[in-house]
Design an enzyme around this catalytic site. Sequence first.
Site, PDB file in Angstrom:
ATOM      1  CD  GLU A 215      -3.043  -0.987   0.156  1.00  0.00           C
ATOM      2  OE1 GLU A 215      -3.037   0.024  -0.571  1.00  0.00           O
ATOM      3  OE2 GLU A 215      -3.899  -1.889   0.047  1.00  0.00           O
ATOM      4  NE  ARG A 219      -3.926   2.708  -0.537  1.00  0.00           N
ATOM      5  CZ  ARG A 219      -5.211   2.686  -0.226  1.00  0.00           C
ATOM      6  NH1 ARG A 219      -5.849   3.803   0.038  1.00  0.00           N
ATOM      7  NH2 ARG A 219      -5.876   1.543  -0.149  1.00  0.00           N
ATOM      8  CG  ASP A 350      -5.612  -7.361  -7.166  1.00  0.00           C
ATOM      9  OD1 ASP A 350      -4.532  -7.555  -6.566  1.00  0.00           O
ATOM     10  OD2 ASP A 350      -6.476  -6.572  -6.751  1.00  0.00           O
ATOM     11  CD  GLU A 515     -11.048  -2.053  -8.208  1.00  0.00           C
ATOM     12  OE1 GLU A 515     -10.133  -1.848  -7.376  1.00  0.00           O
ATOM     13  OE2 GLU A 515     -12.267  -1.851  -7.950  1.00  0.00           O
ATOM     14  CB  THR A 602      -2.217  -1.351  -9.118  1.00  0.00           C
ATOM     15  OG1 THR A 602      -3.440  -2.079  -8.991  1.00  0.00           O
ATOM     16  CG2 THR A 602      -1.618  -1.083  -7.747  1.00  0.00           C
TER      17      THR A 602
END
Length: 612
Positions: A215, A219, A350, A515, A602
């Site tokens: 994360e 981010r 994913d 998404e 992502t």
Amino acid sequence: MNSSADNSFSFFSRLRLFRRKMASSRHLRLVAGVACVLLVFFLVRPFDSPEILPTASRPHGSPPLAEPVLLQPSPSSRRKVTFKPSSFDWTKVEQHFPVELKHKLPTGAPKPQKPVQHDFSHYVHDPVTRNRQKAVRAVFERSWNSYKEHAWLRDELAPVSGVGKTTFGGWGATLVDALDTLWIMELWEDFYLAANAAAQLDWQNTTETAANMFETTIRHLGGLLSAYDLSGEQALLDKATELGNMLYMGFDTPNRMPGFWLNFEDAKRGVQVAGTNDPSASPCSLSLEFTRLTQLTGDQRYFDAITRITEFLERTQNESKIPGMWPKLINFREERVDGESGFTLGALADSLYEYLPKMHALLGGLSPQYEKMHRAAMDVVTKYMLFRPMLPAEEASKHDILFVGDAFAKPDRIDRVAEGQHLTCFTGGMFGLGGKLFDINEHVEIGERLARGCGWAYDAFPTGVMPEIFNMVPCGGSWDAPCPWNEERWKAEGSKNLKKGFASARDTRYILRPEAIESIFLLYRMTGKEDLRDLAWQMFESIVNATETELAYSAISDVTVKGPTTKTDSMESFWLAETLKYFYLIFSPPSIISLDEYVFNTEAHPFLRPKP
């Protein structure tokens, strides 16, 4: 926006009128002197010391949106961004498991790539699209302004109670995640306000004992790198490098495989180890960010670190229980992939798959292993995981759609589960990108059918929004074979409370996820099909109606309700970083963040692609 240039023009217009009334040359000289002082004031003012705290009201403005723009503020809109180093320097910490740098960025000119984006040479930014674009920006500004007022420098705003939340180290996750969206939406004042705050973050200033490697990378590191790519502000790259040095310590394990957490004290003591049952997406989704950091700084350590993971993936791709894919959970400590039976493109795995074609694009096609791994994995996905929902004939004739499910390896077979996730909606864009880059037309078609499937699922629920997890009644046999409606099977397996095609809605939440619009945006840019924009607008209106609070927009607990929704007081940073960015871009001129110039991480942070 009242820029300094506008103010100067207004002043001199009044001056010319005033001169006609002036008879005295002394007065003229006095007025001219005042004019010079004011002109210097207006020109110098934007470069004063940076502001860190938001003001009560800050003007927003942008150049006209009708024509494609290069996303550069006027000189009068720029502000100085000042880097302030963190109070702890991670480069001074000893590497307890040092290695020689055996991997460097591939050399040579980037290879010519197949165009990803549709030919929009005759594009016209019509009034309807322009108004939709403005509507998305208004929703973003409403969310951002509430964050500024109620949660400044905190990770998230609680959009019902109006308080700040610490969810990712206390390092202003929403602020950093939204930097590039602010730039793309041409909200220059707020960009520079946030950029100054981001450039002065102290990674040592946290109440947490560890950082989530995945994360924090997607981010914070991704957000800083993208904001630098767009703005060229050196302070943002300096702060990204500082964070990269901290995250690099996560690779300091006996086999250089990072754990799920970067435990600060363990890193300093040299006792970190890789996990034995970690989500495969976690260590395997750091490649874009660390590669871009090496490209921008020339420091090969970051690329060397992630390439060791890439080599592990390449070496083990055919050693899992479904050869060609990697399972949800991996034993990184022993570097084994044969212990887990579950396979998915959803939660836990994913972005591992998402990053394979994206790394090919970011490296200019100079690392053939990413294409090879992507092709092999997608062969397995098309064989075992794609499915069509069984729909009544009239519905099926209107909607040629696909979804991605899960697979479980058994000793004598592979079980396929027709369970959809909002998370797996990214796969439409992934198939499309791989299809474009590697000239696989069938994959572009699959990507479009997946994207449209998620759009159809939004419309299938009373709120107009898709749930987090749902099960469907799949067609029998191949996903591309004829699929006649079977009423008896529907009665036995389908849900009487949901639209035909669904078996259940196992997790009815919507948490402001991006998404679905991500893939619809990407497939619009790849195909140029205008009806995808209409589908996006329908989704946008439904999301806003279902999630709006007094302050901003909130996750909701149940998309199946008719009437008012229950808000769960959560607005994750990806609402501003991803969801609203993709909605804005689909209604923007296609030259803004062209897919032939950028590749998204992502978290929807665009990184510049190398040019041949």
